[in-house]
Scaffold this active site. Structure first.
Site, PDB file in Angstrom:
ATOM      1  N   ASP A  54       0.830  -1.192   0.000  1.00 23.23           N
ATOM      2  CA  ASP A  54       0.000   0.000   0.000  1.00 23.23           C
ATOM      3  C   ASP A  54       0.875   1.256   0.000  1.00 23.23           C
ATOM      4  OD1 ASP A  54      -2.326   1.429  -0.019  1.00 23.23           O
ATOM      5  OD2 ASP A  54      -3.063   0.707   1.912  1.00 23.23           O
ATOM      6  N   ASP A 100      -8.768   3.861  -3.357  1.00 23.55           N
ATOM      7  CA  ASP A 100      -9.821   4.055  -2.357  1.00 23.55           C
ATOM      8  C   ASP A 100     -11.067   4.682  -2.963  1.00 23.55           C
ATOM      9  OD1 ASP A 100      -7.971   3.048  -0.655  1.00 23.55           O
ATOM     10  OD2 ASP A 100      -7.502   4.939   0.329  1.00 23.55           O
ATOM     11  N   GLU A 155       2.825   6.836  -2.545  1.00 22.33           N
ATOM     12  CA  GLU A 155       2.569   8.067  -3.297  1.00 22.33           C
ATOM     13  C   GLU A 155       3.137   9.318  -2.613  1.00 22.33           C
ATOM     14  OE1 GLU A 155      -0.974   5.230  -3.571  1.00 22.33           O
ATOM     15  OE2 GLU A 155       0.070   6.256  -1.931  1.00 22.33           O
TER      16      GLU A 155
END
Length: 808
Positions: A431, A495, A434
């Site tokens: 995950d 998400d 970024e």
């Protein structure tokens, strides 16, 4: 999260005196020389500044264009395959005709007039020189001699930095695709696309987790900008006859790929940046997940429920609470909530379920793992040597990023994860990634600005290479990506809210990412977040209220149907996402579709192998297969799944769906009705039905229903033949057994089916044709009626040839 509109800048009259002519654009070449790779130009801007331009022949249909006001030097690249470095270019010829230089290969012809500067590209055999497939724009005027969009050149930033700009002319009707996972319309014309990796927060904004600077054009070319610096593509947002590409760097570096078809462009791009390997077969099964499971008992209960209810499942994914309540990541189990974790993982594996663990590339200050990494110099630092902080609120406020340009940091990170693999963990959910610090200086000397977009590539590469070395086949489940990330599959869509409109955006993003060179991608079935209306009343948006928010059975069902026909399928979200959580009706529908998914695994895995070999996505935008049909250029809510299935997920609450069938015959999967395209269909679709068609001529291999991918051999093997015409063949691929060749030839009154050796029984099913007899080795086989067709069964262990006599 857009800034407020500056109305004062809008409500002013156009004053042509305020339009600057500018002088930092490329105006002429002064001299050139032929190099072993191509051409090197000495050029000049309109203001007289010197500019170096280099054009290298990479392949007969690929050239590399570089432009800088400084000396052009090769830079190391994490995006490109290094195997091709130093190879001799294919043959090319250079000619001077008056005031123009021409470079020609077997497939391309490039023209460079001395004044005004312009690169024009044609097919080598193209005699009409009035319409190049690509040309730099130097005539986009605003008023008189002034420019609406200046020709290729340089811009001066507010802090004195020089940035580069490419400007390209547009053919009327041209459509553009790619640029990564974008949640906006599939055709990027009319959009301004910023390539800056961000935690997007939802799937309806222009932001993106996965930026890929590859632009595909229906005019017959691809533009791969070889840079990780911040980029902006203005695709019709400032002019209707041009687009411009802006890079926050002093070097413009791109590959111009010529191919009439988008498929060929993706193949060439894979040749430059790498083909995706095929993920392990078990990864194509169903993944169940939640944000998140908080205890061993909860995990084991979910797996028990899945098995007892007859719901197939191959992976259970644990979000960060396997490490406790945070801050994350420490890469160590919370043994109070998950006692004896190795025992749990082994027990799940015996039931056919593998374990996936959530990780991120950040370490929290104040923990032993941070102190260890800091002391060893393994973190991204500022120029003064202090740790460069990561701005990311979910996993903690005081975080530092692992520096994956440092070989010692990669080895240290892999060692932390290897201990988890040793106890039986199968894969990591990689995950985030970024938020790489922009003010950092990396171990190899690169700046934070250059590394921010590239960081996801290095992060996922580190984890993928560990799993590849450990298991023989690598795998990640990552959220962020950049050019080259297809080499380290796979990624999911980020998400999303639990709503049908966000699901529609996710379909577009899946197709856009596929048109950016990534064959494999998934998304959160059901949506990651709560339904957006759950946040209507801020005073009630406490955790307890959100957890009591009702599940939306329509959203879950429609999203699961879409997920079953994606390369990978995982149900995940803040609310329960197990198929039985929405009640008996949804559970029954989910069981039906998951059983179909597992029966289709021979088709799915075979298509995955072909996607890896070709560079084509498994979920294909309609334009990729039907580029010659302009109606398909803007379709972004339906797609082909592999070669054979046309899928049209329902994204409306009233269950209506408009579907376009291109030219040819299509078989409605559920009814076996034959429909001839091209035509539009306006459908009202019950909740338990996914609009689905099969292409005429298709051979669809299927296997038995299974609880997990390794439960049974491919016995029986079912071969469904849809409207067989002429000749067709396929190979049924697998990771642990030889290919099974299948071929048919149809004559005026007969159909001959040939199959290679298979593990056991074979059932052949005919749709769209009627047989009167079936024979194998001279002996008659009984024909049985099935829904909409006929079937025969035979022993396939030694291979077989079946002869059908068809009704006249």
């Amino acid at each position: 999260m857009n800034r407020q509109i500056d109305w004062s800048s809008i409500a002013v009259p156009l004053d042509v005196a305020d339009i600057e002519m500018g002088s930092h654009y490329l105006r002429r070449w002064l001299a050139f020389e032929q190099t072993p790779q191509g051409l090197s130009f000495q050029c000049q801007t309109a203001g007289g500044q010197p500019v170096a331009v280099q054009v290298d022949v990479v392949a007969a249909d690929i050239v590399r264009f570089r432009m800088s006001q400084e000396e052009i030097r090769d830079r190391p690249s994490d995006m490109l395959l290094q195997a091709s470095a130093g190879q001799a270019p294919p043959p090319f010829a250079v000619q001077v005709q008056g005031e123009s230089v021409t470079l020609t290969t077997d497939k391309l012809r490039l023209e460079f007039p001395r004044y005004p500067w312009q690169m024009r590209a044609f097919a080598a055999n193209q005699s009409d020189t009035s319409l190049p497939f690509f040309r730099q724009q130097c005539y986009d005027r605003a008023y008189g001699p002034y420019y609406e969009v200046a020709p290729p050149g340089f811009d001066q930033g507010p802090h004195g930095q020089t940035t580069v700009r490419e400007t390209v002319a547009v053919t009327p009707g041209e459509a553009f695709y790619g640029l990564g996972e974008r949640f906006t319309a599939l055709d990027k014309w009319g959009q301004e696309v910023v390539l800056w990796t961000a935690d997007s927060g939802n799937v309806s904004s222009p932001r993106s987790y996965k930026n890929v600077p590859l632009l595909l054009s229906t005019a017959g070319y691809g533009l791969f900008v070889h840079s990780s610096h911040p980029m902006v593509f203005r695709l019709g947002s400032e002019s209707s006859i041009s687009y411009s590409v802006h890079v926050d760097d002093g070097l413009l570096d791109y590959f111009l790929i010529y191919a009439p078809g988008l498929k060929q462009i993706l193949g060439h791009y894979a040749g430059l940046t790498g083909h995706a390997p095929v993920p392990p077969k078990w990864s194509f099964g169903f993944w169940v997940s939640r944000a998140g499971y908080r205890s061993r008992r909860e995990v084991e209960t979910v797996v028990q429920e899945m098995r007892e209810r007859g719901l197939p499942c191959d992976v259970i994914s644990l979000d960060p609470w396997w490490m406790g309540e945070g801050p994350w990541s420490t890469y160590e189990w919370d043994t109070a909530a998950f006692p004896r974790p190795a025992e749990m993982v082994r027990s799940l594996r015996k039931q056919g379920v593998r374990t996936c663990l959530w990780i991120n590339p950040y370490v929290p200050a104040g923990t032993p793992v941070y102190d260890e990494a800091r002391a060893a110099g393994l973190l991204v630092t500022r120029p003064d040597g202090s740790a460069s902080p990561v701005v990311e609120a979910f996993a903690g406020q005081d975080l530092a990023a692992v520096d994956f340009t440092n070989p010692e940091a990669r080895a240290w990170f892999q060692q932390k994860l290897r201990a988890l693999l040793d106890m039986g963990v199968a894969v990591f959910k990689t995950d985030f990634g970024e938020q790489a610090p922009v003010d950092g200086v990396y171990h190899d000397g690169r700046s934070g600005l250059e590394m921010h977009n590239l960081y996801p590539l290095l992060y996922n590469r580190t984890v993928f290479e560990l799993t590849e070395a450990y298991f023989g086949r690598g795998l990640t489940w990552g959220r962020s990506a950049y050019a080259g990330s297809q080499r380290y599959p796979l990624q999911w869509g980020g998400d999303s809210y639990s709503s049908l409109d966000q699901m529609a955006c996710q379909i577009r993003a899946l197709l856009s990412y596929g048109l950016s060179g990534a064959p494999f991608c998934s998304h959160d079935v059901g949506g990651f977040d709560y339904p957006p209306q759950a946040f209507d009343h801020s005073e009630r948006s406490s955790q307890w209220f959100l957890e009591d928010c009702a599940l939306d059975p329509v959203v879950y069902t429609r999203w699961l149907q879409f997920g079953v026909f994606s390369s990978h399928v995982r149900a995940h979200g803040k609310q329960p996402r197990e198929p039985y959580a929405c009640g008996p009706q949804v559970e029954a529908i989910a069981r039906r579709y998951l059983n179909l998914r597992y029966r289709l695994l021979p088709y799915i895995y075979s298509q995955a192998v072909r996607s890896a070999e070709s560079g084509l996505p498994m979920a294909r935008a309609m334009v990729l297969e039907f580029q010659e049909d302009p109606t398909t250029h803007h379709l972004d809510l339906q797609y082909l799944f592999g070669d054979s299935f046309l899928v049209a997920p329902v994204v409306r609450r009233d269950h209506r769906c408009q579907v376009y069938l291109p030219a040819g015959d299509w078989v409605a999967y559920w009814t076996k009705e034959v429909v001839r395209g091209p035509r539009w269909l306006d459908l009202e679709v019950p909740l338990d039905t996914l609009p689905l068609w099969v292409r005429a001529g298709a051979i669809v291999p299927m296997g038995p229903e299974m609880a997990h991918t390794g439960e049974k051999p491919l016995d029986p093997l079912t071969l469904e033949l849809y409207l067989p015409e002429g000749e067709a063949s396929t190979a049924i691929r697998d990771e642990d057994r030889p290919d099974i060749a299948v071929r048919y030839v149809r004559g005026p009154h007969s159909l001959v089916l040939e199959t290679g050796p298979s593990p056991g029984l074979v059932e052949a099913v005919l749709y769209g044709v009627r047989a009167t007899t079936a024979r194998m080795a001279g002996s008659a086989l009984p024909l049985e009626e099935t829904q909409g067709g006929q079937s025969v069964r035979f022993d396939g262990t030694a291979g077989a040839t079946i002869e059908f006599q068809l009704e006249v």
